[in-house]
Design a protein around this motif. Structure first.
Motif, PDB file in Angstrom:
ATOM      1  N   TYR A  41       9.669   6.525  -9.205  1.00  0.00           N
ATOM      2  CA  TYR A  41       9.128   6.555  -7.839  1.00  0.00           C
ATOM      3  C   TYR A  41       7.690   7.366  -7.947  1.00  0.00           C
ATOM      4  CZ  TYR A  41       8.130   7.689  -2.969  1.00  0.00           C
ATOM      5  OH  TYR A  41       7.666   7.578  -1.712  1.00  0.00           O
ATOM      6  N   GLN A  42       7.194   8.151  -9.047  1.00  0.00           N
ATOM      7  CA  GLN A  42       5.894   8.678  -9.057  1.00  0.00           C
ATOM      8  C   GLN A  42       5.053   7.541  -9.338  1.00  0.00           C
ATOM      9  OE1 GLN A  42       7.708  12.105 -11.344  1.00  0.00           O
ATOM     10  NE2 GLN A  42       6.147  13.027 -10.186  1.00  0.00           N
ATOM     11  N   ILE A  43       5.081   6.478 -10.129  1.00  0.00           N
ATOM     12  CA  ILE A  43       4.212   5.612 -10.616  1.00  0.00           C
ATOM     13  C   ILE A  43       4.367   4.104 -10.210  1.00  0.00           C
ATOM     14  CG2 ILE A  43       3.998   7.102 -12.700  1.00  0.00           C
ATOM     15  CD1 ILE A  43       5.033   4.631 -14.208  1.00  0.00           C
ATOM     16  N   GLU A  44       5.706   3.748  -9.876  1.00  0.00           N
ATOM     17  CA  GLU A  44       5.888   2.267  -9.973  1.00  0.00           C
ATOM     18  C   GLU A  44       5.160   1.598  -8.787  1.00  0.00           C
ATOM     19  OE1 GLU A  44       9.962   1.843 -12.355  1.00  0.00           O
ATOM     20  OE2 GLU A  44      10.031   1.016 -10.223  1.00  0.00           O
ATOM     21  N   GLY A  45       5.275   1.967  -7.488  1.00  0.00           N
ATOM     22  CA  GLY A  45       4.782   1.237  -6.277  1.00  0.00           C
ATOM     23  C   GLY A  45       5.788   0.589  -5.900  1.00  0.00           C
ATOM     24  N   GLY A  46       5.510  -0.657  -5.412  1.00  0.00           N
ATOM     25  CA  GLY A  46       6.346  -1.903  -5.164  1.00  0.00           C
ATOM     26  C   GLY A  46       7.712  -1.566  -4.630  1.00  0.00           C
ATOM     27  N   TRP A  47       7.422  -0.519  -3.432  1.00  0.00           N
ATOM     28  CA  TRP A  47       8.597   0.079  -2.893  1.00  0.00           C
ATOM     29  C   TRP A  47       9.640  -0.932  -2.260  1.00  0.00           C
ATOM     30  CZ3 TRP A  47      10.445   1.032   1.939  1.00  0.00           C
ATOM     31  CH2 TRP A  47       9.818   0.572   3.024  1.00  0.00           C
ATOM     32  N   ASN A  48       9.072  -1.872  -1.825  1.00  0.00           N
ATOM     33  CA  ASN A  48      10.005  -2.888  -1.041  1.00  0.00           C
ATOM     34  C   ASN A  48       9.995  -4.257  -1.262  1.00  0.00           C
ATOM     35  OD1 ASN A  48       7.406  -3.144   0.123  1.00  0.00           O
ATOM     36  ND2 ASN A  48       8.171  -3.200   2.178  1.00  0.00           N
ATOM     37  N   ILE A  49       9.517  -4.800  -2.433  1.00  0.00           N
ATOM     38  CA  ILE A  49       9.114  -5.928  -2.899  1.00  0.00           C
ATOM     39  C   ILE A  49      10.106  -6.400  -3.985  1.00  0.00           C
ATOM     40  CG2 ILE A  49       6.859  -5.751  -2.441  1.00  0.00           C
ATOM     41  CD1 ILE A  49       6.237  -5.812  -5.489  1.00  0.00           C
ATOM     42  N   ASN A  50      10.338  -7.979  -3.954  1.00  0.00           N
ATOM     43  CA  ASN A  50      11.112  -8.481  -5.145  1.00  0.00           C
ATOM     44  C   ASN A  50      12.643  -8.111  -5.221  1.00  0.00           C
ATOM     45  OD1 ASN A  50       8.793  -9.931  -5.921  1.00  0.00           O
ATOM     46  ND2 ASN A  50       8.136  -8.701  -7.359  1.00  0.00           N
ATOM     47  N   GLY A  51      13.027  -7.633  -3.990  1.00  0.00           N
ATOM     48  CA  GLY A  51      14.579  -7.303  -3.697  1.00  0.00           C
ATOM     49  C   GLY A  51      14.882  -5.879  -3.886  1.00  0.00           C
ATOM     50  N   LYS A  52      13.946  -5.093  -4.095  1.00  0.00           N
ATOM     51  CA  LYS A  52      13.959  -3.602  -4.280  1.00  0.00           C
ATOM     52  C   LYS A  52      14.621  -3.107  -2.932  1.00  0.00           C
ATOM     53  CE  LYS A  52      12.298   0.803  -5.066  1.00  0.00           C
ATOM     54  NZ  LYS A  52      12.439   1.407  -3.931  1.00  0.00           N
ATOM     55  N   GLY A  53      15.772  -2.149  -3.033  1.00  0.00           N
ATOM     56  CA  GLY A  53      16.205  -1.407  -1.834  1.00  0.00           C
ATOM     57  C   GLY A  53      15.414  -0.109  -1.617  1.00  0.00           C
ATOM     58  N   GLU A  54      15.849   0.765  -0.465  1.00  0.00           N
ATOM     59  CA  GLU A  54      15.290   1.733  -0.243  1.00  0.00           C
ATOM     60  C   GLU A  54      16.086   3.080  -0.806  1.00  0.00           C
ATOM     61  OE1 GLU A  54      14.135   3.681   4.200  1.00  0.00           O
ATOM     62  OE2 GLU A  54      15.906   2.867   4.077  1.00  0.00           O
ATOM     63  N   SER A  55      15.154   4.018  -1.254  1.00  0.00           N
ATOM     64  CA  SER A  55      15.442   5.171  -2.160  1.00  0.00           C
ATOM     65  C   SER A  55      15.309   6.244  -0.772  1.00  0.00           C
ATOM     66  CB  SER A  55      14.733   5.365  -3.287  1.00  0.00           C
ATOM     67  OG  SER A  55      13.620   6.030  -3.100  1.00  0.00           O
ATOM     68  N   VAL A  56      15.982   7.369  -1.400  1.00  0.00           N
ATOM     69  CA  VAL A  56      15.830   8.688  -0.430  1.00  0.00           C
ATOM     70  C   VAL A  56      14.436   9.333  -0.421  1.00  0.00           C
ATOM     71  CG1 VAL A  56      18.382   9.518  -0.619  1.00  0.00           C
ATOM     72  CG2 VAL A  56      16.590  10.271  -2.623  1.00  0.00           C
ATOM     73  N   TRP A  57      13.671   8.907  -1.289  1.00  0.00           N
ATOM     74  CA  TRP A  57      12.324   9.500  -1.509  1.00  0.00           C
ATOM     75  C   TRP A  57      11.341   8.270  -0.566  1.00  0.00           C
ATOM     76  CZ3 TRP A  57       9.613  13.548  -1.945  1.00  0.00           C
ATOM     77  CH2 TRP A  57       9.897  14.679  -2.499  1.00  0.00           C
ATOM     78  N   ASP A  58      11.761   7.062  -0.501  1.00  0.00           N
ATOM     79  CA  ASP A  58      11.126   6.045   0.246  1.00  0.00           C
ATOM     80  C   ASP A  58      11.202   6.425   1.781  1.00  0.00           C
ATOM     81  OD1 ASP A  58      10.489   4.202  -1.704  1.00  0.00           O
ATOM     82  OD2 ASP A  58      12.258   3.444  -1.805  1.00  0.00           O
ATOM     83  N   ARG A  59      12.468   6.933   2.148  1.00  0.00           N
ATOM     84  CA  ARG A  59      12.730   7.330   3.606  1.00  0.00           C
ATOM     85  C   ARG A  59      12.144   8.677   3.679  1.00  0.00           C
ATOM     86  NH1 ARG A  59      16.726   6.153   7.271  1.00  0.00           N
ATOM     87  NH2 ARG A  59      16.347   3.997   6.670  1.00  0.00           N
ATOM     88  N   TRP A  60      12.135   9.550   2.889  1.00  0.00           N
ATOM     89  CA  TRP A  60      11.753  10.884   3.042  1.00  0.00           C
ATOM     90  C   TRP A  60      10.201  10.689   3.464  1.00  0.00           C
ATOM     91  CZ3 TRP A  60      13.696  15.291   4.420  1.00  0.00           C
ATOM     92  CH2 TRP A  60      12.805  16.537   4.315  1.00  0.00           C
TER      93      TRP A  60
END
Length: 499
Positions: A41-60
């Motif tokens: 979560y700290q480096i990747e980005g791409g939080w909602n692309i290419n099939g990735k789901g939502e994590s608690v840190w995305d929502r938070w």
């Protein structure tokens, strides 16, 4: 040869031998591993692309920008999802032995369940692993670094005992897909910090359930860790021949009042032993002091039973010994003092120990991080004595500042902590196998956003390209890795030399 000449020659030999021995304590043992680390979560980005789901840190971060120091999030972060090859080249330039990174659960299993596997996510990590191996860098995978699926958190997350099965099914997918090329895994990063997100509303997922939620969270995490370990043991170890451990955050503790060893021992058990004792001790289960204090406090608070859940004898045996190594995260230390207890009143902060900071300890950009290198040596010794000298992998150690590439303070910090670690190895006989500098890159530092920097490499977060610029500390660490010593002298006039 005259007697004077003989004595002078003898003293020269003694001095030379003494000099070599003394300086050998600044060299790393043969086979010792040096690397650096990041988390998804700290480096990747791409939080909602290419099939990735939502994590608690995305929502938070999306729902609570006011709780992040600069109101930022990890939506793009360092954009390592697209720039991983560039990151690997930085690692190659440093000639690290290994790179510790975490896998995003929601990038592989968007809903958290294995019935939907995101092949794009699998491919991303396979490509990263292949790129590392092609450059002679050992991949070191953390399965869970705080970012579980939001979908599962709606069903309780770590307060739901089913989380043990949910994360175990996820781990099985990772072992199957990525394990053939990976020799080192850690299950869960810093369980006590994970449970802070259950106990408080300051970090994701912010459940604010207090002590009942905190202790239930840890109970499920320990079961989950053991389950993952045994899955690897029975289904994958024979073919893959890897190792599995857990990563525990253990700060140092120094008595505010001389000889107050009881305070040091108690806080070690409440902070470090809470996680480590069930796994690494000969008896298993929680430390006795934790069970006693929480039972007392629970009774005084009017609860019908202790807030600390009880492991069955079967679970005690199942968890005990479920690690091939002790993953240690260490940054700083505290002053500790025993708070006298009045009969019939609660233990102070459950532990009975008050923690403060010595104002003389040098500061960093993070309020919680003071520079106390002797704390690392102390903790390594406590772990070694408590748990019969397990292999210790230092998985995180780093310094916080706010900017710039001229980071001589970071170099001084890293060197002083490495020196303390080497003293634990050579003088105390501790079994330390690796050192990991946190972090490769400046990144999203949780509640501190991008205001606090830990990277060996500067990242320009104002630039859409997220330009990377090596800091002085990266060049220093590169020399340390090349020479396998921490007294390295730089040839470059632009780099600060640390005596």
């Amino acid at each position: 040869m005259t007697s004077y000449s003989f004595l002078r020659a003898a003293f020269s030999v003694i001095f030379a031998v003494t000099y070599v021995f003394a300086n050998d304590t600044l060299s790393f043992p043969q086979g010792f591993l040096l690397g650096t680390a990041t988390s998804a979560y700290q480096i990747e980005g791409g939080w909602n692309i290419n099939g990735k789901g939502e994590s608690v840190w995305d929502r938070w971060t999306h729902d609570n920008p006011n709780l992040i120091l600069d109101h930022s999030n990890g939506d793009v972060a360092c954009d390592s999802y697209h720039k991983y090859k560039e990151d690997v080249q930085l690692l190659k330039d440093m000639e690290v032995d290994f790179y510790r990174f975490s896998v995003s659960w929601t990038r592989i299993l968007p809903t958290g369940y294995p019935n939907v596997i995101n092949q794009d996510g699998i491919n991303y990590y396979k490509n990263l692993i292949n790129e590392l191996l092609a450059n002679n860098i050992e991949p070191f995978i953390t399965l869970y670094h705080w970012d579980h699926p939001e979908y599962l958190d709606k069903m309780g997350g770590w307060t739901n005992s089913l989380m043990v099965e949910w994360i175990s099914n996820y781990a099985r997918v990772v072992f199957k897909e990525l394990g053939p090329k990976v020799k080192y895994f850690t299950t869960i990063n810093e369980p006590a910090d994970v449970c802070q997100g259950v106990a408080t509303d300051k970090v994701a997922p912010g459940k604010n359930l207090g002590s009942p939620g905190k202790y239930l969270c840890m109970h499920n995490i320990l079961k989950a860790h053991a389950k993952i370990y045994h899955i690897y043991q029975t289904e994958f170890r024979k073919q893959q021949k890897g190792q599995v451990g857990i990563v525990i955050s253990c700060p140092g503790a120094f008595p505010k009042t001389p000889n107050d060893t009881a305070a040091v021992d108690a806080i070690f058990q409440f902070v470090c032993g809470w996680v480590a004792h069930p796994i690494f001790s000969k008896t298993g289960d929680y430390p006795e002091i934790i069970k006693a204090h929480i039972a007392d406090n629970s009774k005084l608070d009017g609860y019908p039973a202790s807030l600390l859940p009880t492991f069955s004898p079967k679970w005690v045996q199942y968890i005990k010994g479920s690690a091939d190594f002790f993953g240690l995260n260490h940054y700083t230390s505290k002053l500790v003092e025993t708070v006298p207890r009045v009969e019939g009143e609660r233990w102070y902060d459950y532990s009975g120990v008050k923690q403060t900071i010595d104002p003389s300890w040098p500061k960093s950009a993070a309020d919680w991080l003071r520079v106390v290198p002797d704390g690392l040596r102390q903790v390594i010794n406590l772990i070694s004595k408590q748990y019969d000298r397990p292999p210790i992998f230092v998985m995180e150690n780093g310094f916080a500042d706010e900017c710039c590439t001229s980071d001589s303070s970071r170099i001084s910090y890293l060197r002083s902590y490495m020196k303390a670690m080497l003293s634990a190895i050579y003088e105390d006989g501790c079994n330390v196998k690796s050192y990991t500098a946190w972090s490769l890159l400046d990144n999203f530092e949780w509640a501190d956003g991008y205001k606090v920097r830990f990277g060996l490499v500067n990242v320009d977060f104002t630039n859409p390209n997220r330009t990377r610029t090596p800091k002085l500390s990266m060049n220093w660490y590169k020399t340390v890795i090349k020479t396998r010593r921490i007294d390295s002298i730089f040839e470059s006039p632009d780099v600060v030399n640390i005596p």
